[in-house]
Scaffold this active site. Structure first.
Site, PDB file in Angstrom:
ATOM      1  N   ASP A  81       5.875   3.571  -0.745  1.00 49.45           N
ATOM      2  CA  ASP A  81       4.514   2.490  -1.325  1.00 49.45           C
ATOM      3  C   ASP A  81       4.743   1.978  -2.512  1.00 49.45           C
ATOM      4  O   ASP A  81       5.561   2.408  -3.444  1.00 49.45           O
ATOM      5  CB  ASP A  81       3.555   3.761  -1.459  1.00 49.45           C
ATOM      6  CG  ASP A  81       2.115   2.814  -1.617  1.00 49.45           C
ATOM      7  OD1 ASP A  81       2.200   1.767  -0.813  1.00 49.45           O
ATOM      8  OD2 ASP A  81       1.178   3.254  -2.027  1.00 49.45           O
ATOM      9  N   GLY A 209      -6.246   0.380  -0.952  1.00 47.31           N
ATOM     10  CA  GLY A 209      -7.383   0.414  -1.833  1.00 47.31           C
ATOM     11  C   GLY A 209      -8.419   1.084  -0.595  1.00 47.31           C
ATOM     12  O   GLY A 209      -9.783   0.831  -0.706  1.00 47.31           O
TER      13      GLY A 209
HETATM   14  P1  13P Z   1      -6.752   3.910  -3.434  1.00 46.57           P
HETATM   15  O1  13P Z   1      -6.326   4.701  -4.220  1.00 46.57           O
HETATM   16  O2  13P Z   1      -7.883   2.931  -3.933  1.00 46.57           O
HETATM   17  O3  13P Z   1      -7.185   4.919  -2.393  1.00 46.57           O
HETATM   18  O4  13P Z   1      -5.623   3.169  -2.660  1.00 46.57           O
HETATM   19  C1  13P Z   1      -4.443   3.818  -2.255  1.00 46.57           C
HETATM   20  C2  13P Z   1      -3.578   2.511  -2.123  1.00 46.57           C
HETATM   21  O5  13P Z   1      -3.744   1.309  -1.722  1.00 46.57           O
HETATM   22  C3  13P Z   1      -2.085   2.929  -2.195  1.00 46.57           C
HETATM   23  O6  13P Z   1      -1.148   1.957  -1.966  1.00 46.57           O
END
Ligand code: 13P
Length: 279
Positions: A81, A209
């Site tokens: 990620d 997010g």
């Molecule tokens: P959150 O931390 O808001 O769940 O977002 C996670 C995310 O987008 C990881 O790339």
């Protein structure tokens, strides 16, 4: 079983549901994702963020995750990620990750296109899928991702089409008003922009997010092309809150605490996985 992210996402995109990509920081987190995915019989993505790699190397992560997935009979991808360093993306590919996110969203458009295209060429030559990002996702509360104080820059649908055509990415992370972390006030999530992007782009889209995003917006985003939803902050904040409560009245062995924490993580993951299934 370890799976290619693209196969999972294409199926989700065509059948209007989303696959949860849950950020993992340890064996326990990855195991929690696999256990819930198996329980609900749904594909999933185990995502290791480039920011959380202080305690593990790519080859160690791959060895642990691929071994644990042999014991679980649902397709699960191992994903890198948010990685803004091309060399680290290549290291993850070499270690056996089945997909990678090259994040050049902070760069000027042409540079983001050029770097992403290079990553796609290398990744595709060995069957690895690539996610990229266009626009900028704001940072909310309690987030360990993105730049502190980053503001939303909505993805431009025409630029998104050009970006996808020129880079050949497999899926695209879009900025439509969700934030990394907890929302500070009412979220302003622009499903109208998402709809336009989806019409122009025609590949699986990614919503970052996920934590705290209202259920109706999650469903609306799945109806408009979102096939992968990332969740991080809530897994951490909920588990820490529950751990605090548990430790008030207990003095456990560390192994017992780890199992407890796995259960807390599973509660969060299950809630989101059920929502993303869009049944
Ligand atoms: P959150 O931390 O808001 O769940 O977002 C996670 C995310 O987008 C990881 O790339």
């Amino acid at each position: 079983m370890i799976a290619r992210m693209q196969d999972i996402l294409n199926h989700a995109y065509e059948n209007r549901y989303a696959v949860g990509a849950f950020n993992c920081y340890s064996y326990e987190t990855a195991k929690a994702v696999a256990r819930v995915a198996e329980k609900l019989n749904t594909p999933a993505i185990i995502a290791f963020g480039a920011k959380y790699l202080d305690n593990m190397e790519f080859n160690e992560i791959h060895a642990v995750v691929s071994a644990l997935l042999e014991n679980h009979d649902v397709p699960i991808a191992l994903h890198l990620d948010h990685c803004s360093k091309v060399e680290d993306v290549y290291r993850a590919i070499n270690a056996g990750f089945t997909s990678v996110m090259y994040d050049g969203s902070h760069l000027p458009f042409e540079e983001n296109v050029a770097n992403t295209k290079r990553v796609v060429e290398v990744a595709h030559s060995v069957g690895v899928s690539v996610e990229a990002e266009l626009g900028s996702i704001a940072t909310g509360l309690d987030s360990h991702e993105g730049e502190v104080g980053a503001l939303t820059k909505y993805t431009d649908p025409d630029k998104a089409r050009e970006f996808v055509e020129r880079t050949g990415v497999d899926c695209l992370a879009v900025s439509i008003g969700t934030v990394h972390g907890h929302y500070k006030g009412e979220p302003n999530i622009r499903l109208d922009i998402l709809k336009e992007i989806n019409e122009k782009v025609g590949i699986p889209l990614v919503l970052h997010g996920g934590s705290g995003t209202p259920e109706d917006k999650i469903r609306g985003s799945i109806d408009n092309g979102i096939a992968k939803i990332n969740v991080n902050t809530e897994i951490s904040s909920y588990t820490i809150e529950k751990t605090r409560e548990f430790l008030k009245d207990n003095n456990p062995h560390l192994s017992v605490l780890y199992l407890r924490q796995q259960e807390y993580m599973m509660e969060v993951i299950e809630r989101y996985m059920k929502l993303f299934k869009n049944d």
